[in-house]
Design a protein around this motif. Structure first.
Motif, PDB file in Angstrom:
ATOM      1  N   GLY A 109       0.820  -1.214   0.000  1.00  0.00           N
ATOM      2  CA  GLY A 109       0.000   0.000   0.000  1.00  0.00           C
ATOM      3  C   GLY A 109       0.848   1.257   0.000  1.00  0.00           C
ATOM      4  O   GLY A 109       0.530   2.246  -0.668  1.00  0.00           O
ATOM      5  N   THR A 110       1.946   1.219   0.748  1.00  0.00           N
ATOM      6  CA  THR A 110       2.865   2.358   0.779  1.00  0.00           C
ATOM      7  C   THR A 110       3.504   2.571  -0.591  1.00  0.00           C
ATOM      8  O   THR A 110       3.605   3.710  -1.076  1.00  0.00           O
ATOM      9  N   ILE A 111       3.933   1.485  -1.216  1.00  0.00           N
ATOM     10  CA  ILE A 111       4.527   1.577  -2.557  1.00  0.00           C
ATOM     11  C   ILE A 111       3.513   2.141  -3.543  1.00  0.00           C
ATOM     12  O   ILE A 111       3.831   3.001  -4.370  1.00  0.00           O
ATOM     13  N   CYS A 112       2.274   1.657  -3.452  1.00  0.00           N
ATOM     14  CA  CYS A 112       1.190   2.142  -4.300  1.00  0.00           C
ATOM     15  C   CYS A 112       1.046   3.656  -4.171  1.00  0.00           C
ATOM     16  O   CYS A 112       0.990   4.372  -5.187  1.00  0.00           O
ATOM     17  N   ARG A 113       0.995   4.145  -2.955  1.00  0.00           N
ATOM     18  CA  ARG A 113       0.812   5.583  -2.730  1.00  0.00           C
ATOM     19  C   ARG A 113       1.969   6.392  -3.306  1.00  0.00           C
ATOM     20  O   ARG A 113       1.751   7.453  -3.913  1.00  0.00           O
ATOM     21  N   GLU A 114       3.188   5.894  -3.144  1.00  0.00           N
ATOM     22  CA  GLU A 114       4.341   6.638  -3.655  1.00  0.00           C
ATOM     23  C   GLU A 114       4.379   6.638  -5.185  1.00  0.00           C
ATOM     24  O   GLU A 114       4.773   7.622  -5.806  1.00  0.00           O
ATOM     25  N   LEU A 115       3.978   5.530  -5.794  1.00  0.00           N
ATOM     26  CA  LEU A 115       3.910   5.485  -7.254  1.00  0.00           C
ATOM     27  C   LEU A 115       2.856   6.462  -7.766  1.00  0.00           C
ATOM     28  O   LEU A 115       3.077   7.184  -8.749  1.00  0.00           O
ATOM     29  N   LYS A 116       1.712   6.498  -7.096  1.00  0.00           N
ATOM     30  CA  LYS A 116       0.648   7.405  -7.515  1.00  0.00           C
ATOM     31  C   LYS A 116       1.067   8.861  -7.334  1.00  0.00           C
ATOM     32  O   LYS A 116       0.692   9.724  -8.143  1.00  0.00           O
ATOM     33  N   GLN A 117       1.856   9.138  -6.305  1.00  0.00           N
ATOM     34  CA  GLN A 117       2.370  10.494  -6.106  1.00  0.00           C
ATOM     35  C   GLN A 117       3.260  10.916  -7.261  1.00  0.00           C
ATOM     36  O   GLN A 117       3.351  12.100  -7.589  1.00  0.00           O
ATOM     37  N   ARG A 118       3.896   9.920  -7.892  1.00  0.00           N
ATOM     38  CA  ARG A 118       4.754  10.190  -9.045  1.00  0.00           C
ATOM     39  C   ARG A 118       3.951  10.175 -10.349  1.00  0.00           C
ATOM     40  O   ARG A 118       4.526  10.315 -11.421  1.00  0.00           O
ATOM     41  N   GLY A 119       2.650   9.944 -10.244  1.00  0.00           N
ATOM     42  CA  GLY A 119       1.789  10.004 -11.416  1.00  0.00           C
ATOM     43  C   GLY A 119       1.455   8.684 -12.078  1.00  0.00           C
ATOM     44  O   GLY A 119       0.727   8.648 -13.076  1.00  0.00           O
ATOM     45  N   PHE A 120       1.970   7.581 -11.539  1.00  0.00           N
ATOM     46  CA  PHE A 120       1.732   6.277 -12.154  1.00  0.00           C
ATOM     47  C   PHE A 120       0.261   5.870 -12.009  1.00  0.00           C
ATOM     48  O   PHE A 120      -0.409   6.243 -11.045  1.00  0.00           O
ATOM     49  N   GLN A 121      -0.212   5.079 -12.979  1.00  0.00           N
ATOM     50  CA  GLN A 121      -1.591   4.604 -12.995  1.00  0.00           C
ATOM     51  C   GLN A 121      -1.634   3.074 -13.048  1.00  0.00           C
ATOM     52  O   GLN A 121      -0.670   2.442 -13.454  1.00  0.00           O
ATOM     53  N   PHE A 122      -2.764   2.507 -12.653  1.00  0.00           N
ATOM     54  CA  PHE A 122      -2.933   1.051 -12.566  1.00  0.00           C
ATOM     55  C   PHE A 122      -1.836   0.439 -11.700  1.00  0.00           C
ATOM     56  O   PHE A 122      -1.185  -0.527 -12.086  1.00  0.00           O
ATOM     57  N   VAL A 123      -1.652   1.031 -10.540  1.00  0.00           N
ATOM     58  CA  VAL A 123      -0.628   0.564  -9.594  1.00  0.00           C
ATOM     59  C   VAL A 123      -1.235   0.442  -8.195  1.00  0.00           C
ATOM     60  O   VAL A 123      -0.655   0.902  -7.211  1.00  0.00           O
ATOM     61  N   GLY A 124      -2.422  -0.175  -8.123  1.00  0.00           N
ATOM     62  CA  GLY A 124      -3.065  -0.383  -6.831  1.00  0.00           C
ATOM     63  C   GLY A 124      -2.240  -1.271  -5.926  1.00  0.00           C
ATOM     64  O   GLY A 124      -1.248  -1.888  -6.352  1.00  0.00           O
ATOM     65  N   ALA A 125      -2.640  -1.359  -4.674  1.00  0.00           N
ATOM     66  CA  ALA A 125      -1.873  -2.116  -3.688  1.00  0.00           C
ATOM     67  C   ALA A 125      -1.751  -3.589  -4.054  1.00  0.00           C
ATOM     68  O   ALA A 125      -0.691  -4.199  -3.862  1.00  0.00           O
ATOM     69  N   THR A 126      -2.813  -4.181  -4.598  1.00  0.00           N
ATOM     70  CA  THR A 126      -2.753  -5.592  -5.006  1.00  0.00           C
ATOM     71  C   THR A 126      -1.786  -5.771  -6.169  1.00  0.00           C
ATOM     72  O   THR A 126      -1.011  -6.738  -6.207  1.00  0.00           O
ATOM     73  N   ILE A 127      -1.820  -4.847  -7.117  1.00  0.00           N
ATOM     74  CA  ILE A 127      -0.892  -4.884  -8.246  1.00  0.00           C
ATOM     75  C   ILE A 127       0.541  -4.733  -7.747  1.00  0.00           C
ATOM     76  O   ILE A 127       1.453  -5.443  -8.200  1.00  0.00           O
ATOM     77  N   CYS A 128       0.752  -3.833  -6.810  1.00  0.00           N
ATOM     78  CA  CYS A 128       2.102  -3.623  -6.277  1.00  0.00           C
ATOM     79  C   CYS A 128       2.609  -4.866  -5.556  1.00  0.00           C
ATOM     80  O   CYS A 128       3.796  -5.205  -5.654  1.00  0.00           O
ATOM     81  N   TYR A 129       1.715  -5.557  -4.833  1.00  0.00           N
ATOM     82  CA  TYR A 129       2.188  -6.758  -4.149  1.00  0.00           C
ATOM     83  C   TYR A 129       2.508  -7.863  -5.150  1.00  0.00           C
ATOM     84  O   TYR A 129       3.502  -8.584  -4.980  1.00  0.00           O
ATOM     85  N   ALA A 130       1.700  -7.971  -6.190  1.00  0.00           N
ATOM     86  CA  ALA A 130       2.004  -8.953  -7.238  1.00  0.00           C
ATOM     87  C   ALA A 130       3.344  -8.634  -7.881  1.00  0.00           C
ATOM     88  O   ALA A 130       4.122  -9.539  -8.219  1.00  0.00           O
ATOM     89  N   HIS A 131       3.633  -7.356  -8.035  1.00  0.00           N
ATOM     90  CA  HIS A 131       4.925  -6.931  -8.591  1.00  0.00           C
ATOM     91  C   HIS A 131       6.057  -7.305  -7.637  1.00  0.00           C
ATOM     92  O   HIS A 131       7.118  -7.785  -8.078  1.00  0.00           O
TER      93      HIS A 131
END
Length: 200
Positions: A145-167
């Motif tokens: 969830g933290t990674i998701c929030r930081e990616l979104k702060q940088r403007g990234f899309q389709f990077v929800g918490a579940t997607i980030c954990y799969a990554h």
């Protein structure tokens, strides 16, 4: 002798090859990290096997995930991609790929790599979990969830918490192989500190 594998990969040969060779291997290659981020986003609402079967088509359609080329895609290119039956023809996901390539370049301009970004969250060393069965493996975690929030702060899309954990799982930030899987110990032995990466 039959090898024990994580139950999620089943009997499909493509799934098994991905499980045996890639999933959970600590990854520090910029182009591959970006590829996985895109493909995990493409998976949203679908199965990973569906995306794996289309992976070669994605590589061809998106110039092997060359971020500079992708960042320059125009509406004509988008229309072409929407007609490509070899990929998931979802405009929002295609637009996200292009947007994320531009966000990546913004990061690069500031001296930040995906390698340094992702691996800082685990201090450069994979998290070693010890799940006995697939039902124990979480779909996401507070760290994702933290990674998701930081990616979104940088403007990234389709990077929800579940997607980030799969990554995180795919790129070896966490070892989520089941403890009775033959890859569990092999992946644990691959754990090493993050190395400095070059931009794509």
């Amino acid at each position: 002798m039959k090898k024990n594998r994580c139950s999620w990969c089943g009997d499909d040969p493509l799934y098994r090859e991905y499980h045996d060779r890639e999933w959970g291997v600590p990854l520090h290659d910029e182009k591959k990290l970006f590829e996985f981020l895109c493909l995990e986003g493409a998976q949203a609402g679908l199965s990973w096997l569906t995306i794996l079967r289309k992976r070669a088509n994605y590589l061809e359609a998106f110039d092997h995930f060359d971020v500079e080329k992708m960042a320059g895609y125009d509406e004509n290119k988008i229309k072409s991609l929407l007609q490509n039956k070899g990929i998931v023809r979802n405009r929002l996901k295609i637009n996200a790929f292009i947007n994320n390539a531009r966000c990546y370049l913004d990061m690069a301009d500031k001296g930040e790599t995906l390698d340094s970004f992702f691996w800082k969250f685990v201090d450069g060393k994979p998290i070693q979990n010890s799940w006995k069965s697939q039902k124990d493996v979480p779909a996401t975690t507070p760290l994702a969830g933290t990674i998701c929030r930081e990616l979104k702060q940088r403007g990234f899309q389709f990077v929800g918490a579940t997607i980030c954990y799969a990554h995180m799982q795919a790129t070896g930030m966490v070892n989520d192989h089941q403890t009775d899987c033959f890859r569990y110990r092999e992946i644990a032995q691959l754990a090493r500190p993050s190395q400095q990466s070059r931009f794509i």
